[in-house]
Structures are given as C-alpha cells and as structure tokens.
Design a protein around this motif. Structure first.
Motif, PDB file in Angstrom:
ATOM      1  N   THR A  31      98.298  74.667  28.129  1.00 22.95           N
ATOM      2  CA  THR A  31      97.205  75.071  27.252  1.00 22.95           C
ATOM      3  C   THR A  31      97.361  74.501  25.848  1.00 22.95           C
ATOM      4  O   THR A  31      98.421  74.026  25.478  1.00 22.95           O
ATOM      5  N   THR A  33      95.424  75.790  22.018  1.00 23.25           N
ATOM      6  CA  THR A  33      94.407  76.656  21.427  1.00 23.25           C
ATOM      7  C   THR A  33      93.355  75.914  20.612  1.00 23.25           C
ATOM      8  O   THR A  33      92.263  76.427  20.423  1.00 23.25           O
ATOM      9  N   ALA A  38      89.593  74.883  25.318  1.00 23.49           N
ATOM     10  CA  ALA A  38      90.145  76.229  25.134  1.00 23.49           C
ATOM     11  C   ALA A  38      89.248  77.348  25.650  1.00 23.49           C
ATOM     12  O   ALA A  38      89.768  78.388  26.079  1.00 23.49           O
ATOM     13  N   PHE A  41      90.183  79.590  28.627  1.00 21.50           N
ATOM     14  CA  PHE A  41      90.962  80.826  28.584  1.00 21.50           C
ATOM     15  C   PHE A  41      90.128  81.998  29.081  1.00 21.50           C
ATOM     16  O   PHE A  41      90.631  82.896  29.735  1.00 21.50           O
ATOM     17  N   GLY A  60     100.426  80.906  31.181  1.00 23.39           N
ATOM     18  CA  GLY A  60      99.998  79.892  30.225  1.00 23.39           C
ATOM     19  C   GLY A  60     101.189  79.259  29.526  1.00 23.39           C
ATOM     20  O   GLY A  60     102.087  79.968  29.058  1.00 23.39           O
ATOM     21  N   CYS A  80      95.250  83.213  21.510  1.00 19.32           N
ATOM     22  CA  CYS A  80      94.677  83.387  22.848  1.00 19.32           C
ATOM     23  C   CYS A  80      94.227  84.833  23.058  1.00 19.32           C
ATOM     24  O   CYS A  80      93.160  85.086  23.607  1.00 19.32           O
ATOM     25  N   ASN A 123      95.303  68.695  28.238  1.00 21.95           N
ATOM     26  CA  ASN A 123      95.416  70.152  28.229  1.00 21.95           C
ATOM     27  C   ASN A 123      94.557  70.754  29.340  1.00 21.95           C
ATOM     28  O   ASN A 123      93.539  70.196  29.708  1.00 21.95           O
ATOM     29  N   PHE A 124      94.976  71.894  29.811  1.00 25.03           N
ATOM     30  CA  PHE A 124      94.276  72.670  30.839  1.00 25.03           C
ATOM     31  C   PHE A 124      94.304  72.027  32.220  1.00 25.03           C
ATOM     32  O   PHE A 124      93.404  72.226  33.023  1.00 25.03           O
ATOM     33  N   LYS A 126      95.697  72.499  35.690  1.00 22.34           N
ATOM     34  CA  LYS A 126      95.999  73.766  36.340  1.00 22.34           C
ATOM     35  C   LYS A 126      96.656  73.519  37.694  1.00 22.34           C
ATOM     36  O   LYS A 126      96.231  72.639  38.431  1.00 22.34           O
TER      37      LYS A 126
END
Length: 158
Positions: A31, A33, A38, A41, A60, A80, A123-124, A126
């Motif tokens: 993650t 922010t 973002a 989230f 996370g 977050c 980022n992100f 998964k």
C-alpha cells in the motif's frame, strides 16, 4: 516453504509469524497512502468487514518504493484508519522490490509472478493466499479489490 514461514512486523514494531493465520485465507497488499489508488483501502476494508467472521484476514504492507508513502509506519497506519476506516492490520514501511525487499514480498512475487516477472509493478498489488498457504493468486494494482471476491469466497469456511 510457504507463506507461514515468514515473520512480519506491525506498524508498532511488533514482530510475529504469519503462521498465526494458518488455516485462514489471506489478502496481502502493498500500500501507499498518497497513491492515486489509495481509495482501494475502502474496498479492502469492505471485504474485511464482510468476510472476517468466515476467516479472511487482510494485511496491509506500506512501501515507499514508488515515492507515495508518508514518513513513518505509524503515520501511514493512522492515515488509513482516519481516511478510509481501515481496521485490518497494517505493517512497517518496507521495500517490495529489489535486494532490499522484505522477504515476504520476494517470496510472493516468485510464487505468483506478474507481467513484470518477479517484481511488484505498483502500489496495491494484491495477493490472495489459500488457507494452506500454498496457492497464491496475484491481482494487479488497477484491479478493484471487489474483483477478488470469487477467489476469496472459494477459500472461506462455510
């Protein structure tokens, strides 16, 4: 080797073994922010609230590898919680690519390579991990977390 062989560290500096989640499906996500992604989230928290009683755990892992994270792990976790209502565990800020990458992410990218091979694209990214810690499915940064529902539901206790 599987996911349960790794230790990780919470945003407060407490180290623990992922073995504590043995038998539960996991979503592990890197993650940031200050990333444009973002708002994911919110969906991740939605999944956590919906499925945690059936065993799902979302973890996370903030990273400043892409220069979109705040200065400290505590500040990232607080952001977050305050901005997106996150209640799932957050961890220390650490790299996810390269020689300095945390061992967990070195393992994840090898177990479930993406379009860049053994690298995290952004980022992100998964990873959904089966309850036995063996099967890992990778979802790209742009993939809405709600698209993971069929995979998550296939691993839940009924």
């Amino acid at each position: 080797m599987n996911i349960y062989d790794f230790n990780v560290t919470t945003e407060n500096g407490e180290e623990y073994s992922l073995a504590k989640y043995r038998g539960r499906p996991l979503v592990i996500v890197n993650t940031a922010t200050k990333c444009g992604l973002a708002p994911q989230f919110k969906e991740l928290e939605e999944l956590y609230q919906k499925y945690q009683e059936q065993g799902l755990m979302i973890l996370g892992f903030p990273s400043n590898q892409f220069k979109q994270e705040v200065a400290s792990s505590q500040e990232a976790a607080e952001s977050c919680r305050l901005t997106y209502g996150v209640t799932f565990p957050m961890h220390t800020i650490a790299p996810v690519n390269g020689e300095e990458a945390q061992p967990l992410f070195k393992y994840l990218v090898t177990a479930a390579p993406g379009t860049l091979g053994n690298k995290i694209k952004w980022n992100f990214t998964k990873f959904v991990v089966s309850p036995d810690g063996e099967t890992i499915t990778r979802f790209g940064p742009q993939t809405n977390p709600l698209k993971m529902v069929p995979t998550i539901e296939s691993y839940l206790t009924k």
